[in-house]
Structure formats: structure tokens, C-alpha cells
Design a protein around this motif. Structure first.
Motif, short mmCIF file in Angstrom:
data_model
loop_
_atom_site.label_atom_id
_atom_site.label_comp_id
_atom_site.label_asym_id
_atom_site.label_seq_id
_atom_site.Cartn_x
_atom_site.Cartn_y
_atom_site.Cartn_z
N LEU A 167 0.78 -1.24 -0.07
CA LEU A 167 0.14 0.05 -0.08
C LEU A 167 0.93 1.37 0.23
O LEU A 167 1.85 1.41 0.71
CB LEU A 167 -0.97 -0.11 1.15
N GLY A 168 0.40 2.27 -0.83
CA GLY A 168 1.22 3.40 -0.84
C GLY A 168 2.40 3.34 -2.04
O GLY A 168 3.16 4.35 -2.11
N ALA A 169 2.59 2.12 -2.53
CA ALA A 169 3.53 2.18 -3.46
C ALA A 169 3.19 2.08 -5.01
O ALA A 169 1.91 1.93 -5.17
CB ALA A 169 4.52 0.75 -2.98
N GLN A 170 4.14 1.55 -5.92
CA GLN A 170 3.38 1.65 -7.23
C GLN A 170 2.64 0.31 -7.33
O GLN A 170 1.49 0.49 -8.00
CB GLN A 170 4.67 1.41 -8.14
N PHE A 171 3.01 -0.68 -6.76
CA PHE A 171 2.19 -1.85 -6.97
C PHE A 171 1.69 -2.42 -5.43
O PHE A 171 2.21 -2.91 -4.59
CB PHE A 171 2.97 -3.28 -7.43
N GLN A 172 0.34 -1.90 -5.13
CA GLN A 172 -0.22 -1.96 -4.07
C GLN A 172 -0.75 -3.26 -3.40
O GLN A 172 -1.90 -3.32 -3.08
CB GLN A 172 -1.32 -0.85 -3.87
N ASP A 173 0.03 -4.39 -3.50
CA ASP A 173 -0.28 -5.65 -3.12
C ASP A 173 1.11 -6.38 -3.08
O ASP A 173 2.06 -6.17 -3.64
CB ASP A 173 -1.32 -6.21 -3.68
N SER A 174 0.88 -7.77 -2.35
CA SER A 174 1.74 -8.75 -2.47
C SER A 174 3.21 -8.56 -2.01
O SER A 174 4.12 -9.27 -2.22
CB SER A 174 2.08 -9.06 -4.12
N GLU A 175 3.44 -7.68 -1.02
CA GLU A 175 4.58 -7.21 -0.40
C GLU A 175 5.29 -8.37 0.60
O GLU A 175 6.27 -8.60 0.60
CB GLU A 175 4.58 -5.88 0.52
N ASN A 176 4.15 -9.01 1.14
CA ASN A 176 4.48 -10.07 2.15
C ASN A 176 5.04 -11.38 1.39
O ASN A 176 6.04 -11.80 1.81
CB ASN A 176 3.34 -10.50 2.86
N PHE A 177 4.25 -11.67 0.27
CA PHE A 177 4.86 -12.71 -0.57
C PHE A 177 5.94 -12.54 -1.23
O PHE A 177 6.99 -13.26 -0.84
CB PHE A 177 3.96 -13.08 -1.75
N VAL A 178 6.44 -11.29 -1.65
CA VAL A 178 7.74 -11.02 -2.29
C VAL A 178 8.81 -11.05 -1.20
O VAL A 178 9.79 -11.71 -1.57
CB VAL A 178 7.74 -9.65 -2.92
#
Length: 271
Positions: A167-178
Motif C-alpha cells: 500500500l502506498g507504493a507503485q504495486f499496491q499488494d503482494s509485499e509479504n509474498f515477495v
């Protein structure tokens, strides 16, 4: 293996626009004066500033935005042996810290994840493995951020959240998986322990499967995973069509293009 104690755990919380720390009382279900855990709060704010009167609760008020940026700041400024990534809208279970400490004392893996209970019905948040085990790529996709804990010396010095995701980034999802997938790539195999450590409301932002925001991020994730983008965009489009989530051909075409745009923009951001 070292023998960890409760005082070896630091809770890392990313939040926004807080002028005080009263939200911690809702999270811990007790007065702030009774919260004894070591906590580091990163408060993204343009005007409001929160201040801590407690030595064991630290606050960083920062004028920059992006969930992954806040989490990385928290990791960089943590100073305990164990870290727990916690959201500001969770309820902490009474035995959560005990479960985390016990797990890290018995499991050598750098990253250990746990379970979440749905506030509304008391059910498990997702279909967790039936027993303790090392995660695979499939199970990693469902892990929530407040389920993530890690040994800082083995993770915090080399692993960070990709600030393009979240959230708040260019791609607003999937940060935990990455983050967890990169952990696997770096030899920090995430491990699952079937103990519940938080409660959370039934819905979260990752379930907006028809939103352009999420579809765009899914395209970026497919690019990160080096998938065939043409195949994946139509696979996602077929999923929307089969579920009745695309009302017309033109809407379906728009959704698949959004998926492809996310993939292309990820490739651009990697150059």
C-alpha cells in the motif's frame, strides 16, 4: 541455538497520521501503561506527530509514504534479537509473545509465521497447513503481515521489503509474498507454526480481486515470478469471467490490459 526471552522480541508497527498511541490499547486490549512489550512504531505523517512517554515504546514520525518503506525503516532501527511485523488494526492474542518465543527457541528457521483468527466468527483466517512445516510457494501467498516473525541477525541484515510493492507504493499488494519469497532465495526458509497470535477482521485489501489496483499488482507479481504474462493475464481474466466478476467483454479486456500494464511496468522498474 540461543535461548530467547520475552525481552528479546521487538514488535514493529507501521501506521499513519497518529497524534498519540491510544491505538495500541485497542491492539493489546489493555491500558497503554500495562503494555510491557518492546514496540517500535513508524508513523507516516505530514502534520501529526505521536510521542512516547515509555522507554520500551519508540516512535519514529516520518514524512514519507509507502507501507514497505515503513517496514524497512522499522527493521533498520530495530535492536532486539527477534522481530514481529504487526499491523495497526489487529488484536494481539494474550499468549502471542509466549508462542513466538517458544517457536524461535525450538525452530532454527530464520522466519517463522503463525495463524490469525477472524474477529467476527473465531475461525482461522485462511486454510492453514494442518501441522508445523516449512512453507512452499503456494502457502506463502496467503501469509498475512502480522503472522511474520524473524530472527533479526539472520534476516534483518540482508532481507528487506521490496518498496515497489505494498500500500502506498507503485504495486499496491503482494509485499509479504515477495518478502518471504526473497527469504527463500536467500536461504531463510519460512516455517509455519500452528499457533494463533492475532485476530483480524474478515476482509483485507488483498481481497479486492476486481480492483484495478490489485490486478495491476498481480501483473507485477507475475513479472517478478517470471511467468508467461500473456498466459497469466488471460488466466486471471478467465477467473474473473468464471466467477461472474467481469460484466462485459469490454470490462474483461480492460482488466487483462491492466494486468499486462502491471507486468510491463515492473519490468521497466527493474531496469
Amino acid at each position: 541455538m540461543p535461548s530467547y526471552k520475552n525481552t528479546d522480541l521487538e514488535i514493529l508497527i507501521a501506521t499513519m497520521n497518529r497524534s498519540d498511541l491510544s491505538f495500541l490499547e485497542s491492539m493489546f486490549q489493555q491500558p497503554l501503561a500495562d503494555v510491557k512489550a518492546s514496540i517500535l512504531v513508524v508513523n507516516q505523517t505530514g502534520a501529526n506527530a505521536a510521542i512516547s512517554d515509555w522507554e520500551h515504546i519508540k516512535v519514529m514520525n516520518v514524512n514519507q509514504f509507502g507501507l514497505s518503506k515503513s517496514r524497512n525503516l522499522a527493521i533498520d532501527n530495530s535492536n532486539k534479537d527477534l522481530c514481529w511485523i504487526l499491523d495497526d488494526d489487529c488484536i494481539v492474542m494474550p499468549d502471542a509473545i509466549k508462542h513466538i518465543i517458544n517457536a524461535h527457541n525450538s525452530v532454527p528457521n530464520s522466519i517463522i509465521t503463525f495463524q490469525t483468527e477472524v474477529i467476527e466468527n473465531g475461525q482461522p483466517y485462511w486454510d492453514y497447513p494442518l501441522k508445523e512445516q516449512t512453507h512452499n510457494s503456494r502457502s506463502l501467498r496467503s501469509v498475512l503481515s502480522p503472522e511474520i516473525t524473524f530472527k533479526r541477525a539472520l534476516v534483518g541484515e540482508k532481507l528487506r521489503f521490496d518498496e515497489r510493492f505494498g500500500l502506498g507504493a507503485q504495486f499496491q499488494d503482494s509485499e509479504n509474498f515477495v518478502f518471504l519469497k526473497e527469504g527463500i532465495c536467500q536461504g531463510s526458509a519460512p516455517y509455519f507454526v500452528n499457533k494463533t497470535i492475532v485476530k483480524h477482521k474478515a476482509l483485507n485489501s488483498s481481497e479486492e480481486v476486481t480492483s484495478d489496483r490489485l490486478i495491476y499488482a498481480r501483473g507485477a507479481l507475475a513479472a517478478y515470478l517470471k511467468r508467461n504474462i500473456t498466459f497469466m493475464k488471460w488466466k486471471y481474466g478467465f477467473f474473473l469471467f468464471r466467477k461472474g466478476l467481469a460484466a462485459s467483454f469490454f470490462e474483461l479486456k480492460h482488466k487483462t490490459k491492466t494486468f499486462q500494464d502491471g507486468a510491463q511496468d515492473y519490468f521497466k522498474s527493474s531496469n
